[in-house]
Enzyme design. Structure first.
Site, short mmCIF file in Angstrom:
data_model
loop_
_atom_site.label_atom_id
_atom_site.label_comp_id
_atom_site.label_asym_id
_atom_site.label_seq_id
_atom_site.Cartn_x
_atom_site.Cartn_y
_atom_site.Cartn_z
N LEU A 58 1.38 -0.89 0.50
CA LEU A 58 -0.24 -0.03 0.00
C LEU A 58 1.20 0.75 -0.23
CD1 LEU A 58 -2.66 1.36 0.09
CD2 LEU A 58 -2.87 1.65 2.96
N ASP A 59 0.39 1.56 -1.06
CA ASP A 59 2.25 2.77 -1.12
C ASP A 59 0.63 3.99 -0.66
OD1 ASP A 59 3.33 4.44 -1.85
OD2 ASP A 59 4.05 4.76 -4.75
N THR A 60 1.42 4.92 0.21
CA THR A 60 0.27 6.23 0.21
C THR A 60 0.58 7.17 -1.02
OG1 THR A 60 1.56 6.75 2.19
CG2 THR A 60 -0.41 5.19 2.46
#
Length: 286
Positions: free
Chosen positions: A176-178
């Site tokens: 999960l790359d914010t």
């Protein structure tokens, strides 16, 4: 005190529209412009009724009914849980964004300045600063909501995806790359960045040259996959991201949800996180 109903209507319409634009940043399925406009008109009409009949329309029960009707106008009720989540998110954005700034404005320059901004150049400047504050608030609201969701839902950072093309499927591990905020400007779909080599068997032999060189000119145009080039900004400057539309993408977990997104192909492993083959867009998870 004079109340200019036309200006009250216009200002509240703009506030409602900005709130729905903020709301669009949270969900991958955007609210259609027509729905946003109709819902904003409905919200503005309520503000007029509130001015004309304050005793009735200021009642909590009436406000709740109004807010639910506003939600029905703005969002389709295909899935009740998603609809309720959108309603709650809309309430949070309304309170944190427009609500707080609107209150600050009333406290500092008075209600008359809001409904009649043609009083002086000074008051017009304050109006401009007010709406500028709302624009600045857009990314801050998105960051706040994503982090609150992460805390209360205890979302992990690693997920598995299944990507389907024709009769083939590939399972990849994603992070999960914010910081991934890439959307297709035409379809408004979020983009998941995937290591192209990990899904090589989905692409076909015509992609082999591009996989070796990574040269944008080697991207095959004659392929069974729908190819789109999306501009984006990286640390190295402006680039073009090669994306494809898979037949189906499933987020594996308790529900095995099918997600609506594009697959961004990255031929350079050095630009991926260690141990993962995909950088997930926050809109896909939340």
């Amino acid at each position: 005190m004079k109340i200019y109903l036309d200006l009250t209507f216009i200002v509240n319409f703009l506030l409602c529209l900005i709130i729905f634009i903020l709301h669009d940043l949270v969900y991958s399925h955007k609210t259609p412009l027509k729905r946003k406009i109709f819902a904003s008109l409905f919200g503005s009409a309520y503000s007029i009724f509130l001015v004309l009949y304050p005793k009735f329309f200021a009642h909590v029960f009436v406000k709740v009914i109004f807010f639910l009707l506003l939600g029905f106008i703005a969002f389709p009720v295909d899935n009740l849980m998603i609809f309720l989540k959108k309603i709650v998110t809309l309430f949070v954005i309304s309170f944190l964004g427009a609500g707080v700034l609107y209150w600050i404005m009333i406290e500092n320059i008075g209600f008359i300045s809001i409904i009649n901004p043609i009083i002086s150049v000074r008051e017009v400047t304050k109006i401009i600063l007010f709406f500028s504050g709302l624009v600045i608030f857009i990314p801050l609201t998105r960051i706040f909501i994503l982090n609150v969701k992460n805390i209360f839902n205890n979302k992990k950072m690693y997920y598995y995806l299944e990507i389907y093309v024709g009769n083939e499927k590939v399972k990849v591990r994603g992070f999960l790359d914010t910081g991934n905020s890439i959307y297709d400007p035409l379809t408004k779909l979020p983009v998941i960045i995937v290591n192209a080599v990990s899904i090589k068997k989905l692409l076909g032999p015509e992609w082999s040259k591009w996989l070796e060189t990574g040269d944008i000119w080697e991207v095959p145009m004659e392929t069974q996959l729908k190819v789109t080039l999306i501009p984006f900004k990286s640390m190295g400057g402006e680039e073009l991201l090669v994306t494809i539309r898979a037949d189906k993408v499933k987020l594996l977990g308790e529900k095995n949800d099918e997600v609506n997104c594009l697959i961004g192909l990255n031929p350079d492993m050095s630009r991926m996180y260690p141990g993962v083959d995909a950088l997930l867009h926050p809109a896909v998870i939340f």
